[in-house]
Design an enzyme around this catalytic site. Structure first.
Site, short mmCIF file in Angstrom:
data_model
loop_
_atom_site.label_atom_id
_atom_site.label_comp_id
_atom_site.label_asym_id
_atom_site.label_seq_id
_atom_site.Cartn_x
_atom_site.Cartn_y
_atom_site.Cartn_z
CD GLU A 101 9.03 1.52 14.15
OE1 GLU A 101 8.47 2.45 14.77
OE2 GLU A 101 9.90 1.68 13.30
CE LYS A 106 -2.72 3.27 1.93
NZ LYS A 106 -2.17 4.62 2.22
CB CYS A 117 10.64 5.12 14.88
SG CYS A 117 11.66 4.42 13.59
N GLY A 164 -2.83 4.51 13.50
CA GLY A 164 -2.88 3.69 12.29
C GLY A 164 -2.60 2.23 12.58
N GLY A 165 -1.57 1.99 13.38
CA GLY A 165 -1.22 0.62 13.72
C GLY A 165 -2.32 -0.08 14.49
CD GLU A 184 6.78 8.86 18.11
OE1 GLU A 184 5.85 8.04 17.97
OE2 GLU A 184 7.82 8.84 17.44
N GLY A 241 4.31 3.39 11.14
CA GLY A 241 3.54 4.63 11.11
C GLY A 241 3.04 5.00 12.48
CB SER A 242 0.30 7.23 13.46
OG SER A 242 -0.86 6.60 12.93
NE ARG A 243 0.64 4.85 21.29
CZ ARG A 243 0.80 4.94 22.62
NH1 ARG A 243 -0.16 4.50 23.42
NH2 ARG A 243 1.89 5.45 23.14
#
Lengths: 525, 525
Positions: free
Chosen positions: B263, B182, B300, B243-244, B391, B239-241
């Protein structure tokens, strides 16, 4: 020795509510009564496990191996009381339970040897390259560490080998994780005897008391609270699909999700390849029925599905298997609940309009006895109804007749994830079998040839696992030395002063490990 | 070469809706426009990946290594067009992107070498023991196989090394898995150039077209549909929290749940140990600020938290760091969205009544530039508000002053899971540091001494991972050769005829593997 206690670290707790074991061969309660652990016991056990973690995880391979061996010695030392109690609580025969004890003790000793050997640490060193251009490389060293306290749910069908001191507990201990066992309510006496053996080993080895706790009880809330406790970092479970799915959901919804290793359901397809079926279908049938009915079929690797190509040879196999099953004795199942579920599952298949009942075993002559069941259907019917692919736990199997090899492949491709698949084949079948292997490999953790799936060797090369829903995590095994990997994670150390490196990574290699250095494994001097 | 296409196997698709890249240094759109992949493209790409799986998973190590090397060669062959386009789309400087290309290509080559070497197969053989009592042991052989088609979500902050041909794609290819990427909408031109390089390698190596597809697009539905597709068997994400977590939820709720390797977020604590702080606090400050502001802090592993014991030495470090930051240039961030989130996060900290703003970097002089931020607070305040531990992606860091070492330990113990932790220490600090190590090891995937966490070596010993929420799965790494393990699972073969064994397990050992035989690793003759 059986007091009916909850074992929180080194303390016995009596509990405030109680339950009893049932002798499935009579349906009667067995003495004594047992305290039911509750959520406050969960919190206490998990706090102790968390407090024990750093010290237990820091034990040397030798210390940890001695602990595992001491657990094994203590289980042997219980003597015949353990076998007698397990027979009463499970309805399983003496020979089976003596064998299972041998397996349990052997498993603990195999993990001890594996822990000492040390390859599981995967010690890896990339030495510094201070002159590398454009940037120097730091000194990097990686080693596996224990994941944290582990919750173990014992299974009903192996009161020794998959229960309190079974494979999940042994592999978690081997990895350096304290364990909190949720004791199965079907065999609480057996469970307590083994739990005391473990607790005595904790004390004898000078380990922190929180290394092990034992929480027996019948309530669903107990297990849920254990998985939800933030101090628990992984879960080992063997049981029903509904039970495993419930624990997966709780684990996924935690503030910190954790891995659940649930071994749940499998019908273990057996493919009868044409040449073998033609040459020796009659002879195969009794061996199949023996695998099907062994231990009342209460194995996760029970052969619940047989796939063959329709024709005379398959008809002869079906007839011979039916004949063999007709003479098979009814045997006591583990619990009244399991027996009721078996009867219900068999009745549903027997009443299905696309299923023919080939044979039933001898009728029950006592409480909770299973009457084996063999069914037959065709591939079109099987593919049309997903329910026909669901596990009926116990001696129940369906033979699926296919038009040709292509339809065999279609049936396999439509299956859910399985623990095992078996190919019965002769040399003339090998070319066809080769075309089935990639399809089978996608579906299962173990592929057997010319045997039966029951019987799971505890060794280095075993995989007792498989894609969902056979297990919750198809990347793992719950049997064999690789089971340790479930409870480990890697940590890397960059430019750490020599004095702070863990022993596995220290320059002097005090544990005499094989280590991967700059990409190549180097054996100890 | 940039056509704005969606790449479904070997075909270019134009798409029916469109999006554009933005040059973050101007806020202007860049030509050409790009087709947005939609859910029908997901279905087509996944069907091709599924169809390609058996053939790609069956490639020999040599074939697979050549493919990885061909991808690397093709990326190099794009030449400066790739760097120029990536600069435009990311705002990152030339030197950084040239370095990142070197890292991306080097990573592909390292995986190629690792695939050839073959230890990742973990080939394990337990030979039959036909005379064993009470039961014979079957011949058991275990090997790792590819998990299935993998969905990869590229990251915005490494348009080459963590994107289309980044670590997730390289490790999935190395493991034998087809990949559907993606594409990140922030760098679609860069993404397409690299995607074509991969597609050309697929064709040049004679692999099935479904080995790789590329689905660029800005929609959230696109990613969700990809993770939900039943043919996808694992997910790699950086990516972002938020999103994950969204992808983890979709994956857990599938009919067949699959692993997600996300991650997500980390503030990478740095502990300034007392003797080091006293001896060289002034000198440490500029190096810290350099790590903090490098690449606008969009790593990161950016050091977002510094922990020290209150006193003169810490005050001097704070003053020196503040001075260094005051002179740090404002630099362009990756996207307007990331810049806005950074400004919002910094403003929230600046407005927090328990936080003191130590310094800000040079003010922005162009679009989407980050003005670095350094804050200070005390341990009590930090522990009282979990939001202070979240973060802020970019050059923002908070220094937490503790009363003593015990409070340092408390602060660490209260942290969420992290990718890294760093100890700045002198010899006199080692005894104290040793007491912190177990607490740190529970929290992170990598512990550094006397360095800064930015800069992640691609090697065998690297762990770029860590407990939740640093990643979704703390048992793994997304950087380094161990990343392959995420996309493998073990399969065991029992009593298989010699002609049906996979090459890795065949008696003749045609791939010249080191294999574990009866528990001991045996090197090839």
């Amino acid at each position: 020795m059986i007091k009916g206690s909850i074992l929180i670290g080194s303390r016995d707790e009596a509990g405030t509510s109680f339950f009893s074991a049932i002798d499935p061969s009579t349906g009667e309660q067995i003495e004594p009564r047992f305290g039911s652990a509750d959520v406050s016991d969960v919190a206490k056990a998990c706090a102790l496990a968390d407090a024990a973690f750093d010290a237990y995880a820091a034990t040397t391979p030798e210390e940890r191996a001695r602990f595992l061996e001491t657990v094994a010695e203590n289980i042997v030392a219980i003597g015949d009381d353990l076998i007698v109690r397990a027979m009463q609580e499970s309805g399983l025969p003496r020979a089976r339970l003596e064998g299972e004890r041998g397996r349990t003790v052997g498993q603990l000793r195999l993990f001890a040897a594996t822990v000492r050997q040390g390859d599981w640490l995967d010690a890896t060193i990339d030495p510094a390259l201070p002159d590398r251009q454009p940037l120097p490389r730091p000194d990097l060293r990686r080693v596996n560490v224990a994941l944290g306290p582990v919750a173990v749910f014992g299974a009903s069908n192996f009161p020794l080998a998959f229960s309190v001191a079974g494979g999940d507990t042994a592999s978690a201990f081997a990895a350096g994780c304290p364990v909190v066992v949720k004791g199965h309510p079907a065999h609480p006496g057996t469970g307590e005897l083994v739990a005391r053996a473990i607790r005595d080993a904790v004390a004898a080895c000078g380990l922190p008391e929180g290394t092990f706790s034992y929480l027996p009880g019948p309530s669903i809330e107990l297990g849920g609270a254990l998985v939800a406790d933030p101090r628990i970092k992984a879960v080992g479970f063997t049981g029903s699909r509904a039970g495993g799915l419930a624990l997966m959901k709780i684990a996924a919804e935690r503030a910190e999700p954790i891995p659940v290793y649930a071994e749940m359901s499998s019908i273990n397809p057996v493919v009868l390849m044409p040449a073998a079926l033609k040459a020796r279908g009659d002879a195969l049938a009794p061996a199949f029925v023996q695998s099907l009915t062994m231990g009342s079929g209460q194995f996760c690797t029970n052969p619940g599905l047989v796939i063959g190509i329709a024709g005379d040879a398959l008809d002869r196999f079906v007839a011979a298997a039916g004949e063999a099953l007709t003479g098979a004795a009814a045997t006591t199942m583990l619990t009244p609940g399991i027996h009721a579920a078996y009867d219900k599952g068999v009745a549903a298949l027997a009443g299905h309009d696309k299923i023919e009942t080939v044979a039933r075993g001898c009728p029950a002559s006592g409480a909770n006895q299973a009457q084996g069941a063999l069914f037959r259907t065709d591939a079109t019917s099987f593919l049309a109804d997903a329910a026909l692919g669901h596990e009926v736990f116990g001696s129940s199997s369906a033979i699926v007749a296919c038009r040709d090899l292509a339809e065999v492949r279609t049936v396999i491709a439509g299956l859910e994830g399985q623990l095992t698949a078996t190919l019965i084949l002769d040399e003339a079948d090998e070319a066809d079998a080769a075309t089935l292997l990639p399809v089978l490999a996608r579906k299962v953790g173990r592929i057997l040839a010319n045997g039966w799936p029951t019987g799971v060797e505890v060794s280095h090369a075993m995989v007792h696992g498989g894609p969902f829903p056979a297990t919750s995590d198809g990347r793992t095994t719950s049997v064999g030395t690789l089971a340790m990997a479930r409870f480990l994670r890697p940590v890397s150390f960059q430019n750490l002063p020599a004095g702070l490196l863990p022993p596995a990574l220290a320059e002097a290699n005090p544990w005499h490990l094989s280590r991967r250095i700059d990409g190549t494994v180097s054996r100890p001097a």
